[in-house]
Design a protein around this motif. Structure first.
Motif, PDB file in Angstrom:
ATOM      1  N   GLU A  42     -99.758  32.031  46.413  1.00 45.49           N
ATOM      2  CA  GLU A  42    -100.632  32.842  47.253  1.00 45.49           C
ATOM      3  C   GLU A  42    -100.220  32.648  48.703  1.00 45.49           C
ATOM      4  O   GLU A  42     -99.978  31.528  49.151  1.00 45.49           O
ATOM      5  CB  GLU A  42    -102.087  32.421  47.061  1.00 45.49           C
ATOM      6  CG  GLU A  42    -103.046  33.435  47.601  1.00 45.49           C
ATOM      7  CD  GLU A  42    -104.467  33.185  47.154  1.00 45.49           C
ATOM      8  OE1 GLU A  42    -105.362  33.348  47.995  1.00 45.49           O
ATOM      9  OE2 GLU A  42    -104.661  32.841  45.981  1.00 45.49           O
ATOM     10  N   GLY A  43    -100.082  33.739  49.422  1.00 47.37           N
ATOM     11  CA  GLY A  43     -99.647  33.664  50.811  1.00 47.37           C
ATOM     12  C   GLY A  43     -98.155  33.896  50.986  1.00 47.37           C
ATOM     13  O   GLY A  43     -97.669  34.001  52.097  1.00 47.37           O
ATOM     14  N   GLY A  44     -97.429  33.954  49.868  1.00 43.67           N
ATOM     15  CA  GLY A  44     -96.006  34.258  49.952  1.00 43.67           C
ATOM     16  C   GLY A  44     -95.120  33.027  50.021  1.00 43.67           C
ATOM     17  O   GLY A  44     -95.578  31.893  50.007  1.00 43.67           O
ATOM     18  N   ILE A  45     -93.830  33.290  50.118  1.00 46.08           N
ATOM     19  CA  ILE A  45     -92.798  32.261  50.055  1.00 46.08           C
ATOM     20  C   ILE A  45     -91.961  32.293  51.325  1.00 46.08           C
ATOM     21  O   ILE A  45     -91.601  33.366  51.807  1.00 46.08           O
ATOM     22  CB  ILE A  45     -91.889  32.509  48.826  1.00 46.08           C
ATOM     23  CG1 ILE A  45     -92.680  32.353  47.536  1.00 46.08           C
ATOM     24  CG2 ILE A  45     -90.674  31.587  48.820  1.00 46.08           C
ATOM     25  CD1 ILE A  45     -93.239  30.978  47.300  1.00 46.08           C
ATOM     26  N   THR A  46     -91.640  31.114  51.831  1.00 45.58           N
ATOM     27  CA  THR A  46     -90.768  30.987  52.994  1.00 45.58           C
ATOM     28  C   THR A  46     -89.429  30.379  52.563  1.00 45.58           C
ATOM     29  O   THR A  46     -89.286  29.879  51.448  1.00 45.58           O
ATOM     30  CB  THR A  46     -91.397  30.075  54.068  1.00 45.58           C
ATOM     31  OG1 THR A  46     -91.449  28.734  53.556  1.00 45.58           O
ATOM     32  CG2 THR A  46     -92.789  30.545  54.466  1.00 45.58           C
ATOM     33  N   VAL A  47     -88.485  30.358  53.487  1.00 45.17           N
ATOM     34  CA  VAL A  47     -87.194  29.720  53.219  1.00 45.17           C
ATOM     35  C   VAL A  47     -87.398  28.229  52.964  1.00 45.17           C
ATOM     36  O   VAL A  47     -86.750  27.642  52.097  1.00 45.17           O
ATOM     37  CB  VAL A  47     -86.217  29.960  54.396  1.00 45.17           C
ATOM     38  CG1 VAL A  47     -84.948  29.146  54.226  1.00 45.17           C
ATOM     39  CG2 VAL A  47     -85.897  31.429  54.531  1.00 45.17           C
ATOM     40  N   ASP A  48     -88.317  27.611  53.684  1.00 50.52           N
ATOM     41  CA  ASP A  48     -88.605  26.186  53.470  1.00 50.52           C
ATOM     42  C   ASP A  48     -89.133  25.935  52.057  1.00 50.52           C
ATOM     43  O   ASP A  48     -88.803  24.918  51.440  1.00 50.52           O
ATOM     44  CB  ASP A  48     -89.614  25.669  54.495  1.00 50.52           C
ATOM     45  CG  ASP A  48     -89.033  25.564  55.900  1.00 50.52           C
ATOM     46  OD1 ASP A  48     -87.793  25.496  56.021  1.00 50.52           O
ATOM     47  OD2 ASP A  48     -89.817  25.571  56.863  1.00 50.52           O
TER      48      ASP A  48
END
Length: 149
Positions: A42-48
């Protein structure tokens, strides 16, 4: 199957970090290729997030060694055309359009594009050209959302 073994091995590791393993594409049987892991939360995915998961599952893959030969590991978000694999995935996307490809060896049509009308007891209901089509999840080779703009 290698894919099932990898899902069983890696899903708990990904979940332990607070992500969902949405889908994976296993390398071919030729001994080389790419292992693609699609994660979400939830809230999406980042590169980190991708880096964190990559580091964790790299260690598991090194120890368990389930893939023969050389391969490249990629971890990413599922994207707008996200893969759909489980009842939960389809339920979250009710009302959206999906492309579905059935496994080979079944009689009749293999490819469908339609609006997800429901999912219950392992059966996906798609609205295709004004008609309801029921497809067993066990017969689905692949399914992806179709981005609508």
């Amino acid at each position: 199957m290698l894919k099932d073994k990898l899902l069983e091995l890696l899903a708990p590791e990904v979940a332990a970090l607070g992500y969902e393993l949405v889908e994976l594409d296993a390398p071919g049987t030729g001994g080389s290729g790419t292992l693609r892991i699609y994660i979400d939360r939830e809230g999406g995915i980042t590169v980190d997030d991708c880096e964190r998961v990559s580091h964790r599952i790299s260690g598991v893959l090194d120890v368990e060694d389930p893939i023969p030969g050389h391969y490249v590991l990629e971890v990413s978000s599922p994207g707008l055309d996200r893969p759909l694999r489980t009842e939960t995935h389809f339920r979250r996307q009710l009302g959206h359009v999906a492309k579905v490809v059935l496994a080979p060896g079944r009689p009749g049509r293999r490819r469908y594009k339609g609006r997800i009308a429901g999912i219950e007891d392992g059966v996906l209901a798609l609205e295709v050209d004004g008609e309801r089509v029921d497809l067993a999840l066990s017969d689905i080779e692949s399914a992806r959302l179709v981005p609508e703009f």
